[in-house]
Design a protein around this motif. Structure first.
Motif, PDB file in Angstrom:
ATOM      1  N   SER A   1       7.099 -13.842  -9.891  1.00 41.23           N
ATOM      2  CA  SER A   1       6.946 -13.003 -11.077  1.00 41.23           C
ATOM      3  C   SER A   1       5.598 -13.322 -11.716  1.00 41.23           C
ATOM      4  N   PHE A   2       4.789 -12.285 -11.960  1.00 41.13           N
ATOM      5  CA  PHE A   2       3.495 -12.500 -12.595  1.00 41.13           C
ATOM      6  C   PHE A   2       3.015 -11.207 -13.234  1.00 41.13           C
ATOM      7  N   ASN A   3       2.082 -11.323 -14.148  1.00 49.08           N
ATOM      8  CA  ASN A   3       1.497 -10.163 -14.807  1.00 49.08           C
ATOM      9  C   ASN A   3       0.103  -9.934 -14.248  1.00 49.08           C
ATOM     10  N   ASP A   4      -0.133  -8.716 -13.763  1.00 47.04           N
ATOM     11  CA  ASP A   4      -1.409  -8.400 -13.110  1.00 47.04           C
ATOM     12  C   ASP A   4      -2.204  -7.349 -13.864  1.00 47.04           C
ATOM     13  N   SER A   5      -1.786  -7.028 -15.087  1.00 46.16           N
ATOM     14  CA  SER A   5      -2.385  -5.909 -15.816  1.00 46.16           C
ATOM     15  C   SER A   5      -3.853  -6.129 -16.165  1.00 46.16           C
ATOM     16  N   GLU A   6      -4.281  -7.391 -16.308  1.00 43.65           N
ATOM     17  CA  GLU A   6      -5.662  -7.668 -16.703  1.00 43.65           C
ATOM     18  C   GLU A   6      -6.603  -7.825 -15.517  1.00 43.65           C
ATOM     19  N   HIS A   7      -6.060  -7.845 -14.300  1.00 45.51           N
ATOM     20  CA  HIS A   7      -6.917  -8.031 -13.133  1.00 45.51           C
ATOM     21  C   HIS A   7      -7.718  -6.755 -12.870  1.00 45.51           C
ATOM     22  N   PRO A   8      -8.997  -6.861 -12.546  1.00 43.76           N
ATOM     23  CA  PRO A   8      -9.825  -5.662 -12.323  1.00 43.76           C
ATOM     24  C   PRO A   8      -9.348  -4.800 -11.152  1.00 43.76           C
ATOM     25  N   LEU A   9      -8.570  -5.380 -10.235  1.00 42.18           N
ATOM     26  CA  LEU A   9      -8.066  -4.618  -9.096  1.00 42.18           C
ATOM     27  C   LEU A   9      -6.589  -4.247  -9.249  1.00 42.18           C
ATOM     28  N   HIS A  10      -6.119  -4.238 -10.474  1.00 39.09           N
ATOM     29  CA  HIS A  10      -4.734  -3.850 -10.750  1.00 39.09           C
ATOM     30  C   HIS A  10      -4.524  -2.395 -10.333  1.00 39.09           C
ATOM     31  N   HIS A  11      -3.549  -2.152  -9.450  1.00 37.03           N
ATOM     32  CA  HIS A  11      -3.319  -0.811  -8.912  1.00 37.03           C
ATOM     33  C   HIS A  11      -2.130  -0.163  -9.611  1.00 37.03           C
ATOM     34  N   THR A  12      -2.338   1.036 -10.126  1.00 37.65           N
ATOM     35  CA  THR A  12      -1.296   1.691 -10.922  1.00 37.65           C
ATOM     36  C   THR A  12      -0.669   2.898 -10.242  1.00 37.65           C
ATOM     37  N   VAL A  13      -1.341   3.507  -9.270  1.00 41.65           N
ATOM     38  CA  VAL A  13      -0.807   4.692  -8.595  1.00 41.65           C
ATOM     39  C   VAL A  13      -1.095   4.604  -7.103  1.00 41.65           C
ATOM     40  N   GLY A  14      -0.407   5.457  -6.340  1.00 44.87           N
ATOM     41  CA  GLY A  14      -0.652   5.509  -4.901  1.00 44.87           C
ATOM     42  C   GLY A  14       0.592   5.930  -4.150  1.00 44.87           C
ATOM     43  N   ARG A  15       0.737   5.408  -2.939  1.00 46.10           N
ATOM     44  CA  ARG A  15       1.911   5.669  -2.116  1.00 46.10           C
ATOM     45  C   ARG A  15       2.638   4.356  -1.844  1.00 46.10           C
ATOM     46  N   ALA A  16       3.836   4.483  -1.312  1.00 42.88           N
ATOM     47  CA  ALA A  16       4.646   3.307  -1.007  1.00 42.88           C
ATOM     48  C   ALA A  16       5.141   3.402   0.427  1.00 42.88           C
ATOM     49  N   GLY A  17       5.439   2.237   1.007  1.00 41.07           N
ATOM     50  CA  GLY A  17       5.908   2.261   2.385  1.00 41.07           C
ATOM     51  C   GLY A  17       6.328   0.900   2.893  1.00 41.07           C
ATOM     52  N   ILE A  18       6.354   0.790   4.205  1.00 42.54           N
ATOM     53  CA  ILE A  18       6.825  -0.409   4.893  1.00 42.54           C
ATOM     54  C   ILE A  18       5.730  -0.952   5.794  1.00 42.54           C
ATOM     55  N   TYR A  19       5.881  -2.220   6.147  1.00 42.09           N
ATOM     56  CA  TYR A  19       4.829  -2.907   6.901  1.00 42.09           C
ATOM     57  C   TYR A  19       5.450  -4.006   7.754  1.00 42.09           C
ATOM     58  N   SER A  20       4.843  -4.269   8.905  1.00 41.30           N
ATOM     59  CA  SER A  20       5.205  -5.458   9.678  1.00 41.30           C
ATOM     60  C   SER A  20       4.126  -5.739  10.707  1.00 41.30           C
ATOM     61  N   SER A  21       4.168  -6.946  11.222  1.00 39.75           N
ATOM     62  CA  SER A  21       3.323  -7.329  12.355  1.00 39.75           C
ATOM     63  C   SER A  21       4.020  -8.447  13.102  1.00 39.75           C
ATOM     64  N   GLY A  22       3.716  -8.552  14.385  1.00 35.04           N
ATOM     65  CA  GLY A  22       4.227  -9.670  15.154  1.00 35.04           C
ATOM     66  C   GLY A  22       5.439  -9.390  16.007  1.00 35.04           C
ATOM     67  N   GLY A  23       5.920  -8.142  16.069  1.00 34.36           N
ATOM     68  CA  GLY A  23       7.078  -7.909  16.930  1.00 34.36           C
ATOM     69  C   GLY A  23       7.867  -6.672  16.589  1.00 34.36           C
ATOM     70  N   ASN A  24       9.179  -6.730  16.827  1.00 33.53           N
ATOM     71  CA  ASN A  24      10.068  -5.595  16.627  1.00 33.53           C
ATOM     72  C   ASN A  24      10.895  -5.790  15.363  1.00 33.53           C
ATOM     73  N   VAL A  25      11.084  -4.712  14.607  1.00 31.99           N
ATOM     74  CA  VAL A  25      11.817  -4.813  13.346  1.00 31.99           C
ATOM     75  C   VAL A  25      12.463  -3.464  13.030  1.00 31.99           C
ATOM     76  N   LEU A  26      13.619  -3.502  12.373  1.00 36.98           N
ATOM     77  CA  LEU A  26      14.312  -2.305  11.915  1.00 36.98           C
ATOM     78  C   LEU A  26      14.216  -2.217  10.399  1.00 36.98           C
ATOM     79  N   PHE A  27      13.964  -1.017   9.862  1.00 37.73           N
ATOM     80  CA  PHE A  27      13.952  -0.774   8.426  1.00 37.73           C
ATOM     81  C   PHE A  27      15.046   0.226   8.078  1.00 37.73           C
ATOM     82  N   ASP A  28      15.606   0.069   6.876  1.00 38.58           N
ATOM     83  CA  ASP A  28      16.685   0.961   6.432  1.00 38.58           C
ATOM     84  C   ASP A  28      16.694   0.994   4.906  1.00 38.58           C
TER      85      ASP A  28
END
Length: 334
Positions: free
Chosen positions: A294-321
């Motif tokens: 848990s942290f507050n990132d509102s003051e960081h110059p690279l604070h991101h407020t909008v965009g898209r969302a999704g899933i990520y992985s590396s290193g092998g096989n994985v299932l998402f649901d």
């Protein structure tokens, strides 16, 4: 396999069988001759042979009727009253949800429409009870990859880097295949139709091999993103895996903490729930409903407020649901 039956396999050579199942059994390239013939309409035990990697494994396959199981689940779903749900109902709801998630897409069609809708409403309500900071945030999208309209590959795009691996919709999940192709780099899928100021992104995932980095990302644009992922490739001197949660802003690691310090145990082959929330600049990351970071990132110059969302992985096989996002829709810059 019969659409009304479940096949369970028991095999003395479990390691080879497991390696075979997770890598080939639900791939389009699976050949019927890998599994010896059996009668999928005959209820009971049958002896079969599974051939994988040039090795024959004798196994017992059991075909069971599922009608009574589905009827019982339908009854339990209908009995859930979303208006009366409290946090104390969490264990009951999660037990019913686990039974629901275990069904095939076909089996879900055997449930009443009212029960399926109630499952979604109950999930939504329970999520706001478990994570109170998003209690008043709108559910923008939920996908359990069961229905045909939930499986539109063109709606899922690469992230800020080219996705490495093969993504497929398989057995009511969204699957990443890397191991077969000897790929170990980052693989993204962002849900393109929704551009928003996200307040949360959540999903569950199952790692099918060791040394993986599965996780979530949100408020992702060309300028950057937030990402939370598990690091599953570090071991102690006795060979025990030490799962770690990493939180990143763009490619910078903001936090890296061992889950063992929070009493959270995650393992390969078991479902893991992850939730990221962002409300008023406060970022919380949960694993299996336990707050880890848990942290507050509102003051960081690279604070991101909008965009898209999704899933990520590396290193092998994985299932998402059960991918879900909350927030406020935003207009994407030209």
């Amino acid at each position: 396999m019969s659409k009304n039956a479940l096949a369970l396999v028991d095999c003395s050579n479990r390691d080879k069988l497991f390696h075979y199942l997770i890598n080939t059994v639900d791939r389009k390239s699976t050949k019927k001759e890998m599994i010896s013939p059996y009668d999928n309409l005959q209820v009971g035990a049958q002896n079969i042979i599974i051939t994988a990697f040039g090795i024959e494994n004798r196994a017992t396959l059991v075909v069971k009727q599922r009608e009574d199981y589905i009827k019982a689940l339908d009854k339990d779903l209908a009995a859930l009253d979303v208006k009366k749900l409290e946090l104390s109902d969490k264990d009951k709801v999660q037990e019913i949800a686990a039974r629901y998630d275990e069904l095939s897409g076909y089996e879900i069609t055997k449930l009443s429409d009212a029960s399926v809708k109630n499952m979604l409403a109950v999930r939504d309500k329970m999520q706001t009870l478990i994570y109170p900071e998003i209690a008043d945030k709108e559910l923008l999208y939920f996908n359990d990859f069961n229905e045909k309209e939930d499986k539109v590959e063109d709606e899922w795009i690469n992230g800020y880097e080219t996705s490495k691996g093969v993504w497929t919709f398989s057995n009511s999940t969204f699957r990443l295949e890397q191991k077969r192709y000897n790929i170990y780099h980052g693989a993204w899928r962002l849900y393109e139709p929704i551009y928003a100021q996200f307040n949360s992104v959540s999903a569950r995932f199952k790692m099918l091999n060791e040394d993986e980095y599965p996780g979530l990302a949100f408020n992702a644009t060309k300028e950057g993103h937030y990402q939370a992922r598990l690091k599953m490739d570090y071991y102690d001197d006795d060979g025990n895996m030490l799962p770690m949660l990493q939180v990143l802003r763009n490619d910078e690691r903001v936090f890296a903490v061992y889950l063992s310090g929070y009493g959270v145990d995650v393992k390969m082959g078991e479902w893991v729930d992850m939730m990221m929330t962002l409300v008023d600049g406060n970022i919380n990351v949960y694993v299996n409903d336990t707050l880890i970071v848990s942290f507050n990132d509102s003051e960081h110059p690279l604070h991101h407020t909008v965009g898209r969302a999704g899933i990520y992985s590396s290193g092998g096989n994985v299932l998402f649901d059960n991918f879900a996002v909350r927030g406020t829709l935003a207009e994407e810059p030209a």
